[in-house]
Design a protein around this motif. Sequence first.
Motif, short mmCIF file in Angstrom:
data_model
loop_
_atom_site.label_atom_id
_atom_site.label_comp_id
_atom_site.label_asym_id
_atom_site.label_seq_id
_atom_site.Cartn_x
_atom_site.Cartn_y
_atom_site.Cartn_z
N ARG A 75 18.86 -2.82 1.46
CA ARG A 75 20.19 -2.33 -0.15
C ARG A 75 18.71 -1.62 -0.77
O ARG A 75 17.85 -1.63 -1.26
CB ARG A 75 20.37 -3.07 -1.48
CG ARG A 75 21.03 -4.85 -0.82
CD ARG A 75 22.06 -5.07 -1.89
NE ARG A 75 20.65 -6.12 -2.58
CZ ARG A 75 20.84 -6.93 -2.09
NH1 ARG A 75 22.15 -7.62 -1.43
NH2 ARG A 75 20.09 -8.20 -3.12
N LEU A 76 19.70 -0.26 -1.09
CA LEU A 76 18.36 0.41 -2.16
C LEU A 76 18.59 0.28 -3.73
O LEU A 76 19.94 0.08 -4.42
CB LEU A 76 19.24 1.92 -1.77
CG LEU A 76 18.79 2.42 -0.62
CD1 LEU A 76 18.78 3.85 -0.94
CD2 LEU A 76 17.47 2.11 0.29
N GLU A 106 2.73 -1.70 -2.88
CA GLU A 106 3.21 -1.65 -3.85
C GLU A 106 3.10 -0.49 -4.46
O GLU A 106 2.95 0.64 -4.16
CB GLU A 106 1.64 -2.65 -4.96
CG GLU A 106 1.75 -2.34 -6.44
CD GLU A 106 0.51 -2.69 -7.07
OE1 GLU A 106 -0.11 -3.05 -8.52
OE2 GLU A 106 -0.69 -3.42 -6.20
N GLY A 107 4.20 -0.07 -5.22
CA GLY A 107 4.86 0.99 -5.50
C GLY A 107 5.79 2.09 -5.08
O GLY A 107 6.02 2.68 -5.39
N TRP A 108 5.31 1.10 -4.04
CA TRP A 108 6.50 1.79 -3.25
C TRP A 108 7.91 2.20 -3.47
O TRP A 108 8.08 3.84 -3.13
CB TRP A 108 7.23 0.66 -1.57
CG TRP A 108 7.63 1.96 -0.97
CD1 TRP A 108 8.70 1.50 0.00
CD2 TRP A 108 6.96 2.14 0.25
NE1 TRP A 108 8.95 1.65 0.57
CE2 TRP A 108 7.78 2.62 1.58
CE3 TRP A 108 5.83 2.56 0.34
CZ2 TRP A 108 7.36 3.31 2.73
CZ3 TRP A 108 5.72 3.41 1.55
CH2 TRP A 108 6.29 3.66 2.62
N ASP A 109 8.36 1.84 -4.34
CA ASP A 109 9.60 2.54 -4.89
C ASP A 109 9.82 3.85 -6.17
O ASP A 109 10.82 4.08 -6.26
CB ASP A 109 11.20 1.15 -5.81
CG ASP A 109 11.30 0.76 -5.03
OD1 ASP A 109 10.94 0.60 -3.42
OD2 ASP A 109 12.17 -0.56 -5.50
N THR A 110 8.32 3.40 -6.16
CA THR A 110 8.25 4.72 -6.99
C THR A 110 7.67 5.82 -6.60
O THR A 110 7.79 7.15 -7.35
CB THR A 110 7.21 4.97 -7.82
OG1 THR A 110 5.67 4.79 -7.48
CG2 THR A 110 7.26 3.73 -8.59
N ILE A 111 7.55 6.09 -4.93
CA ILE A 111 7.34 7.44 -4.48
C ILE A 111 7.62 7.78 -3.78
O ILE A 111 9.07 7.50 -3.08
CB ILE A 111 6.62 6.60 -3.76
CG1 ILE A 111 5.15 6.06 -3.34
CG2 ILE A 111 5.80 8.15 -2.00
CD1 ILE A 111 4.03 5.07 -2.10
N ALA A 170 9.91 7.88 -0.33
CA ALA A 170 9.63 6.49 0.72
C ALA A 170 10.29 5.42 1.22
O ALA A 170 10.61 4.46 1.90
CB ALA A 170 8.54 5.66 -0.07
N ARG A 171 10.91 4.61 0.15
CA ARG A 171 12.39 3.78 0.07
C ARG A 171 13.35 3.72 1.21
O ARG A 171 14.12 4.92 0.51
CB ARG A 171 12.63 2.62 -1.03
CG ARG A 171 13.09 1.57 -0.97
CD ARG A 171 12.58 0.27 -0.63
NE ARG A 171 13.68 -0.79 -0.84
CZ ARG A 171 13.48 -1.21 -1.29
NH1 ARG A 171 12.88 -1.51 -2.66
NH2 ARG A 171 14.34 -2.59 -1.66
#
Length: 319
Positions: free
Chosen positions: A136-137, A198-203, A206-207
Motif C-alpha cells: 500500500r502507498l 529511515e525517512g524513506w516516505d519523505t524522499i 522513493a516509496r
Amino acid sequence: MRIGEVARRAGVTTKTVRYYESLGLITPARLANGYRDYSEHDARLVGEMRALTRLGIAVEQTRPFLACLAGGHDHADDCPASLAVYRAAIDDLDERIEALSARRAVLARHLQDAAYRTSRAAGPAGAAATAPEVHRLPANLPVPQDDGAADHLPGLPAPRVRLSSTAGGTVALDALGAGRSVVYLYPLTGRPDTDLPEGWDTIPGARGCTTEACDFRDHHGDLAELGVPRVFGLSSQPTDYQQEVVERLRLPFAMLSDPGFELAAALDLPTFEAAGSRLYRRLTLVIRDGVIEHVFHPVFPPDQHARQVLHWLRGAPTA
C-alpha cells in the motif's frame, strides 16, 4: 578523607559508598567526633568495585578481588580466586547469550512467517483491506518533480550493458530483440519483515517499488497484447535479493541487477543517496529495436505506472 571525596574519586554516589560499607567491603576509621575517615585504600577499593560491577560482576563476588589487594598484590586480579570469578562471569554470559540467541531465532522465525504469510496472502489483484504495508502507498507522499534529468535519453541507442537476471544468466540491453521492451528502474524493493530506510516516505519518488512491480505483474498480459512481450525491473540490489521478490510477488518477468550502476554510467541516469547507499531514481525506458523510444520520468504514482505505460502505448506509433 570524607565520604564525598571517596564518592567523587570513584565516580559513585555517597549512597553507594555507604552500601559497600554496610556489606563490610570497606571499613573506614572513626574520628573522635564520630565522623568516618576513609583512607586511600578505601577509595581504591570503591573504585575497583565500581569497575567490576560495571562488567556485570555482582558486588558480593568482588570480595576475592578486594582480598587480593589486601594481601599486598598490585592488581586486584593477580590472585587465582579473582580469575575464577572472571571465568564464572564469562560462563554466565555465554549461557545468557545462548539463551538470548535462541529466543531471537524463534522471534525472527515468527516475524518472517507472519510477515510473508500476509504478504503472499495479497493475490495478483491485491487485497487493499488486508494487504501488508509494502503493498500500500501511504497518503500524501511527496510528488517527484521533472528536473529534466532524463530529457536526453529518447533517441539514444540502448547501451552495451549486460546485467544479471533473476531468470538466470545475463541480459544484454542492446540485444533485447525486435519490437518494444519496457525496462523500469526503481530504487529498492522492501521486504515485509524489514523496515524501509529511515525517512524513506519523505524522499520524492522513493516509496512504491513493490506496488509498481505488482502493477506490472497485473498488467503483464495487457502489455504483451500491445506489442511489449518483454518487461524487466532493474535496480542496484543483488540478484538473490531480487529473486526473493520475484517469487514472493509471483512476477511473470525477470529483474535485472546493476550493483555497479553500469547503466547509469552509460546513459547518465539520475541516482540518489539514502541510508548510506546509492540508488536509482525511478524511471522507465521503452526500448524499440535497440533504441530508446520513450522515457517516463518522473514516475508517479508508482502503483499505477503499468497503466500509464499502457495508456501511452495505445497512442504510440505502430511503425
